[in-house]
Design an enzyme around this catalytic site. Sequence first.
Site, short mmCIF file in Angstrom:
data_model
loop_
_atom_site.label_atom_id
_atom_site.label_comp_id
_atom_site.label_asym_id
_atom_site.label_seq_id
_atom_site.Cartn_x
_atom_site.Cartn_y
_atom_site.Cartn_z
N LYS A 150 0.81 -1.22 0.00
CA LYS A 150 0.00 0.00 0.00
C LYS A 150 0.84 1.27 0.00
CE LYS A 150 -3.99 -2.15 0.32
NZ LYS A 150 -5.06 -2.02 -0.66
N HIS A 160 -10.09 -8.99 -7.50
CA HIS A 160 -9.77 -8.51 -6.15
C HIS A 160 -10.51 -9.36 -5.15
CE1 HIS A 160 -10.71 -6.04 -2.58
NE2 HIS A 160 -9.52 -5.51 -2.76
N GLU A 191 -2.13 0.40 -8.81
CA GLU A 191 -3.55 0.15 -8.56
C GLU A 191 -4.28 1.37 -8.01
OE1 GLU A 191 -6.15 -3.02 -5.89
OE2 GLU A 191 -4.28 -3.66 -6.85
#
Length: 372
Positions: free
Chosen positions: A158, A290, A214
């Site tokens: 992330k 996902h 992403e």
Amino acid sequence: MEIESVETYPLYVPLQEPYGDANGYKSYRSCYLFRIRTRSGVEGWGECADWLPLLEKGFQERIIPFLIGKKSTDRLQLVAAVQKWHPRAAAGVSMALTEIAAKQAGLSVCDLWGGARRKEVPVYASFQSYTDRPDWMHHSRKRVEQALIDGFSRVKVKIGGKPFREDWEHIAALREMAGDQAQLAVDANQSYDTATALRWNRMFAEEDAWLWFEEPIPMDHVSEYRILRSRCLIPVAGGENIEEPKAFLPLLQNGGIDLLQPDPTHVGGIDALRDTLQLARHFGLRASPHTFDGALSRLYALFAQSCLSEWSKMEGENIEPVEWDAMENPFTDLFPLRPVKGTVSLPTGAGIGVEPDPERLKAYRWDGMSGP
């Protein structure tokens, strides 16, 4: 094949340590499983995601009374009706009724869909990188390092939840540690504007070992995605919260995305998931479902990916990996599936080929009082 009963399993487990992404921290895991049984004794499992009290109330008061006595073979009509009340519940109903249909025919889910093209599907280790520790970067690095030891060659981490320089330092350290052992994807959870997202090009230009970028900016900024994709040095991915296949069309028609990421619990059902994956192929694009929280929805994503046509003729890149939640997630233990060297071998028995562990279902069951 009348539906006789629906048994619900709201599951809840507090986390030992909160972790999260740009959207905030998680202090617990929850999922909602249920089992539909027909009068002839054929069973199918479904899973959906939402606030547990809302789901339990909705199932007990509306969805279960509606399903009882209906023909399980009327799957499309039943899913469409439930979708009007709760799209995510409808996704779970589509799973359960799909499994019942497969079992009735004596087939696996993949055989019901026309047959798997591959018995193994690649997966990537997916991490929620942030904690409230002062040494969060070191802690994240140790997690990724363990994933490499465990045989993963693809990893997602992330960004977007810390100051840009701090995220940069974190990703640079991970890139240096991973070397040529792994490809890396970065997920910003729609945190940036286009200018900030493109600042990452300086790092992307340094080497080729990247999977994708992403959701760098909000997914409804379609024109900005076209600009971003034309300038970004690595593939642009997204779509986990898009709720139906046709909602991907603006991104596809405007050339705003390289890789679609529908979520089985968000996109409206298993049929819609497969439609979205095939839509990507119609546009000559990649797709990688996902599936972060739920073990059953992840299994259906693996089934769908195993049946999907190849994206490329390049060796090792003919099928895209599926997300594998590598964080603390007790629900992964509900089903006996584990990656080996970054791939998962799919069960081949009737239906989904596996059953959830009854002891773990009992241990994780939400008591209706604590938690969410």
